[in-house]
Design a protein around this motif. Structure first.
Motif, PDB file in Angstrom:
ATOM      1  N   LEU A  29       1.803   3.632   0.344  1.00 55.13           N
ATOM      2  CA  LEU A  29       2.510   4.417  -0.143  1.00 55.13           C
ATOM      3  C   LEU A  29       3.370   2.960  -1.617  1.00 55.13           C
ATOM      4  O   LEU A  29       3.969   2.464  -1.252  1.00 55.13           O
ATOM      5  N   ARG A  30       3.272   3.899  -2.845  1.00 53.37           N
ATOM      6  CA  ARG A  30       3.817   2.806  -4.136  1.00 53.37           C
ATOM      7  C   ARG A  30       5.180   3.550  -4.339  1.00 53.37           C
ATOM      8  O   ARG A  30       4.767   4.237  -4.701  1.00 53.37           O
ATOM      9  N   HIS A  31       6.213   2.417  -4.880  1.00 56.37           N
ATOM     10  CA  HIS A  31       6.815   3.108  -5.078  1.00 56.37           C
ATOM     11  C   HIS A  31       6.561   3.523  -6.892  1.00 56.37           C
ATOM     12  O   HIS A  31       6.335   3.625  -7.793  1.00 56.37           O
ATOM     13  N   PRO A  32       6.610   5.117  -7.155  1.00 58.70           N
ATOM     14  CA  PRO A  32       5.965   5.371  -8.792  1.00 58.70           C
ATOM     15  C   PRO A  32       6.720   5.110 -10.150  1.00 58.70           C
ATOM     16  O   PRO A  32       6.442   5.498 -10.599  1.00 58.70           O
ATOM     17  N   CYS A  35      -0.216   7.723  -2.102  1.00 60.81           N
ATOM     18  CA  CYS A  35      -0.347   7.487  -0.995  1.00 60.81           C
ATOM     19  C   CYS A  35      -1.917   6.571  -1.186  1.00 60.81           C
ATOM     20  O   CYS A  35      -2.736   7.658  -1.862  1.00 60.81           O
ATOM     21  N   PRO A  46       2.057  -2.028  -1.704  1.00 58.96           N
ATOM     22  CA  PRO A  46       2.227  -0.442  -1.133  1.00 58.96           C
ATOM     23  C   PRO A  46       3.225  -1.333   0.350  1.00 58.96           C
ATOM     24  O   PRO A  46       3.096  -1.663   1.103  1.00 58.96           O
ATOM     25  N   LYS A  67      14.180   3.031  -1.630  1.00 55.97           N
ATOM     26  CA  LYS A  67      13.910   4.619  -2.156  1.00 55.97           C
ATOM     27  C   LYS A  67      12.841   4.551  -2.356  1.00 55.97           C
ATOM     28  O   LYS A  67      12.538   6.114  -3.037  1.00 55.97           O
ATOM     29  N   SER A  68      11.579   4.154  -2.424  1.00 57.10           N
ATOM     30  CA  SER A  68      10.402   4.660  -2.063  1.00 57.10           C
ATOM     31  C   SER A  68      10.551   5.885  -1.335  1.00 57.10           C
ATOM     32  O   SER A  68       9.929   7.759  -0.742  1.00 57.10           O
ATOM     33  N   VAL A 125      13.595  -1.129  -2.388  1.00 60.22           N
ATOM     34  CA  VAL A 125      12.541  -0.871  -2.937  1.00 60.22           C
ATOM     35  C   VAL A 125      11.896   0.404  -1.741  1.00 60.22           C
ATOM     36  O   VAL A 125      11.590   1.306  -2.362  1.00 60.22           O
ATOM     37  N   THR A 126      11.277  -0.551  -0.415  1.00 60.10           N
ATOM     38  CA  THR A 126      11.427   1.067   0.496  1.00 60.10           C
ATOM     39  C   THR A 126      12.001   1.860   0.702  1.00 60.10           C
ATOM     40  O   THR A 126      11.796   2.816   0.976  1.00 60.10           O
ATOM     41  N   VAL A 128       2.217  -3.363  -7.882  1.00 60.02           N
ATOM     42  CA  VAL A 128       3.057  -2.806  -7.004  1.00 60.02           C
ATOM     43  C   VAL A 128       2.078  -3.139  -5.696  1.00 60.02           C
ATOM     44  O   VAL A 128       1.742  -2.812  -4.894  1.00 60.02           O
ATOM     45  N   ALA A 133       9.263   9.851  -2.540  1.00 61.17           N
ATOM     46  CA  ALA A 133       8.104  10.149  -1.286  1.00 61.17           C
ATOM     47  C   ALA A 133       8.860  11.998  -0.821  1.00 61.17           C
ATOM     48  O   ALA A 133       8.202  12.673  -0.966  1.00 61.17           O
TER      49      ALA A 133
END
Length: 816
Positions: free
Chosen positions: A309-312, A372, A328, A355-356, A352-353, A326, A360
């Motif tokens: 998963l990457r922070h958009p 993802c 993941p 918020k990700s 950041v995790t 970024v 999501a």
């Protein structure tokens, strides 16, 4: 504070408005941009699944359409329709935009309608009423720019001819006066003052030019005079212009009244077009992010599976602004887990995790794809609550301990007000799963009291929320996992050699603060560091850190072993492919050798047969069957010939059989979708075996069995269909083949595209043949309509009408 208010506060903390603005940049209309900037969240699981299906269907259509799916011509007609519905008069330009929107809606409906490939969006556009009669009326009465056309009204056309004549007459008189009074004028150009034509007359000659003075120059040397000879004409022109405006307003009021009659249908059309625009924006935004479609679980107990998963927002920054790549994170939460405690050094990526994960859950709920890999799976989160106040937020909102406590109190109140189910299993809410995100829980006060408060809070949340993800520095929270199976540890990795975080999330291992290691690398005096280490010994934190370090080393060794195993697996697969290739070559060579031997045997048999024929021929030439020995030899030769023929038949190659007769795909098998030219996986087969559901990348398609083939070219053999003949009765019976006013449409005088719209609307409402009166004329209208009708799948045939019904000037359209 209500649950909606605390959830709105959570959206601000997670920077959801920024993501909504980014999504809005992919829309094509102003109404779509307004909708995206607010981006309401669905209140039910089925709504979210519908939005995801719309996104997937339009993503596939946008990729298959040359140049992409276009919403050109779609305007924001809400204000104009509302004005007309209240009895107001819309401008000509607004009414012309409404006509263009109706035409664009009809074009979109044609492009989208396909119940097999796009069932959700097809059901959406079937509700569209494109009102072709209203569109034709508006286009007939209005010209480019919204000007009322002369053809819209006979009195208006006559009045404009008078006005044009009066203006031409005034212009001729002024030109004549220019020539006559040239010596008295400062300039030979006809100027305009206050909407009236004037001549620039020298101040000293003003008495020689009769007329009305409208203005003078700044120096006073020039007077701008409207000559007396054109004053009457000017007054008449002003009167005619007023009459023209009145007639134009009358026509605009009539057109606005017609719009008001269809206000309800137009409001539905506007809502559907906005929904299509937003769905297309979601599809294009997801494709730009490289996102994939998530699967939403039906219950709150479903696991969270978010791989890479990457922070958009960070991904947007990387792609649009050239930011850093970024890193993941992978989130894997089993159904029995309730709390995940993330530990590790500052600036390591914990927030950041958080918020990700929160974004999501919100993105999946709003119908957006997730950045993802694989297929992300998570429960539908009807309530997302957060307490995040960190130095990394854009607003630099550094919350105090009291601010944290007040926000956590509101979170608990929201959970209690929305909780449902039995007290023993409160990890769900009436609106789906509840997700709670806490940053630096228990921080900002005495460490001992803060740790105790954080422990009690997380134990309480484990019983009233589906999942709580909390970041912390308290070592006491790391041990909760070993006393309660609902808890899990995670940590962000840190490179002690470079003193830099890796931003990678490690599951199952608590993190270390690394404060002493960082201090040592930064040059703090060794005696101070040793003293600090001795202070940690009595509390047992040194041993804990050693255990954590050992776990990290073990994790590293396991990672290396896994990589070696993966490399070995790759080499094994390559070896298997090489062996398979060699086996296939050997099989091919063996088949070729057998073919050569068979051909050699056939050659020998043919030579034997020729020799037998020669023997029989010589025997016949020597006297036939008169001698007994000759007869015996002839019979022997014939028997030898029969045996050779039998051998030839035995070794003759059998006709090639169809290798794939009777083949049908099964669930899990990969097949090729003929319409896309791509391979996909079979997910489901209908009971009759006539249709199947196939996944091609992010698309889920329902295709007939005739629309696929095997990867080796196998053609499916569908099961036999039992035909049931059922008579049509009642309202379903076809209409009579008799021309009436309802099944007749007159398109004489219309352009081809206007006639198409009128005929299509009549065909949709018809229950039998339709008579289309187009006249004879040049034949262009008839040919254009016939060519268009040939492209419609539901049109069976088109013939000329009977002589009594118009003959060649009228076409009869028969539908299936």
């Amino acid at each position: 504070m209500t649950p909606a208010a605390i959830e709105q506060e959570t959206l601000e903390l997670l920077e959801w408005p920024r993501l909504a603005d980014q999504l809005a940049s992919f829309t094509a209309t102003a109404a779509g941009r307004r909708h995206c900037r607010t981006l309401p969240l669905p209140s039910a699981l089925e709504e979210s699944r519908t939005l995801l299906a719309e996104t997937a269907e339009l993503l596939g259509l946008d990729g298959l359409t040359e140049g992409g799916l276009s919403l050109q011509g779609v305007a924001d007609i809400a204000a104009s329709v509302n004005l007309c519905a209240k009895g107001g008069t819309a401008s000509g330009e607004d009414l012309l935009q409404l006509a263009a929107t109706l035409a664009a809606a009809r074009r979109l409906r044609r492009q989208i309608e396909d119940p097999a490939l796009r069932p959700v969006t097809t059901a959406l556009v079937t509700e569209l009423r494109t009102l072709p009669e209203l569109e034709q009326r508006l286009r007939f009465c209005l010209e480019e720019g919204g000007r009322v056309a002369d053809r819209a009204s006979v009195p208006l056309a006559a009045l404009r001819r008078q006005l044009q004549g009066a203006r031409a007459e005034r212009r001729e008189r002024l030109q004549e006066l220019l020539r006559r009074w040239a010596p008295l004028l400062q300039d030979t150009v006809i100027a305009e003052r206050h909407g009236r034509p004037v001549l620039a007359v020298k101040a000293g000659a003003a008495g020689q030019v009769p007329g009305q003075v409208h203005d003078s120059s700044a120096s006073g040397q020039t007077l701008f005079i409207e000559p007396q000879a054109v004053l009457g004409l000017g007054n008449r022109i002003i009167d005619l212009e007023g009459q023209e405006r009145e007639l134009e307003q009358v026509l605009l009021r009539e057109l606005s009244g017609e719009v008001a009659v269809h206000a309800a249908a137009l409001e539905v059309l506007q809502a559907i077009l906005v929904r299509l625009d937003v769905a297309l924006a979601r599809a294009r935004y997801g494709a730009w992010l490289g996102a994939v479609r998530p699967e939403l679980g039906s219950t709150a107990e479903d696991p969270f599976e978010l791989r890479d998963l990457r922070h958009p927002l960070l991904l947007w920054q990387q792609k649009r602004q050239g930011g850093h790549p970024v890193v993941p994170v992978t989130v894997s939460v089993a159904p029995e887990l309730r709390v995940v405690a993330i530990t590790g050094p500052n600036t390591g990526g914990k927030t950041v995790t958080l918020k990700s994960i929160g974004l999501a859950a919100l993105m999946a709920r709003a119908g957006l794809f997730l950045p993802c890999s694989g297929t992300p799976r998570l429960p539908w989160c009807g309530l997302v609550l957060a307490d995040i106040g960190d130095e990394q937020s854009l607003q630099q909102n550094l919350s105090t301990f009291s601010g944290h406590i007040r926000r956590i109190a509101r979170i608990l109140e929201a959970l209690q007000s929305t909780a449902g189910g039995a007290p023993g299993a409160p990890a769900t809410t009436a609106g789906g799963a509840a997700l709670v995100l806490l940053d630096e829980v228990g921080a900002g006060t005495d460490p001992v009291e803060g740790a105790a408060l954080a422990t009690a809070l997380l134990q309480h949340l484990a019983g009233c929320a589906r999942l709580t993800v909390a970041t912390t520095h308290f070592g006491e929270l790391k041990a909760l996992k070993y006393a309660d199976p609902r808890f899990e540890n995670a940590s962000v990795a840190f490179d002690e050699e470079t003193l830099a975080p890796t931003y990678r999330l490690q599951w199952g291992i608590p993190g270390r603060s690394n404060a002493l290691a960082i201090a040592r690398r930064l040059g703090l005096e060794a005696s101070v560091i040793e003293q600090a280490a001795r202070q940690l010994q009595p509390r047992g934190e040194g041993e804990v850190n050693q255990v954590i370090a050992g776990l990290e080393e073990q994790r590293q060794r396991q990672q290396e072993a896994a990589e070696e195993a993966a490399a070995l697996l790759v080499r094994t697969e390559l070896l298997h492919e090489e062996l398979l290739s060699r086996w296939q070559q050997q099989q091919q060579q063996s088949a070729e050798l057998q073919e050569q031997r068979r051909q050699q045997l056939e050659h020998s048999i043919r030579e034997g047969q020729q020799e037998v024929r020669r023997i029989i021929r010589r025997l016949r030439q020597s006297g036939g069957g008169r001698r007994p020995d000759t007869a015996v030899l002839g019979e022997t030769a014939r028997q030898a010939g029969r045996r050779l023929k039998h051998l030839e038949q035995q070794h003759r190659p059998l006709p090639e059989r169809r290798q794939h007769a009777g083949w049908m795909p099964v669930v899990g098998e990969r097949v090729r979708v003929l319409s896309l030219g791509k391979a996909g996986e079979v997910l489901e087969l209908t009971d009759d075996g006539r249709e199947l559901t196939v996944r091609c990348g992010v698309l889920r398609l329902s295709v007939p069995v005739e629309g696929i083939e095997g990867l080796q070219g196998e053609k499916p053999t569908p099961p036999e269909v039992k035909v049931r003949v059922q008579g049509r009765r009642g309202l379903a019976a076809p209409g009579p083949d008799v021309r009436t006013e309802r099944n007749t449409v007159d398109v004489r005088g219309l352009r081809v595209h206007e006639a198409e719209a009128a005929v299509e609307e009549t065909l949709r409402a018809a229950n039998g043949p339709v008579w289309v009166i187009h006249g004879v004329g040049t034949g262009r209208l008839k040919r254009g309509l016939r060519a268009w009708l040939d492209t419609l799948p539901y049109v069976e045939r088109v013939t000329d009408a009977e002589r009594s019904d118009g003959g060649p000037g009228c076409s009869v359209v028969y539908t299936h």
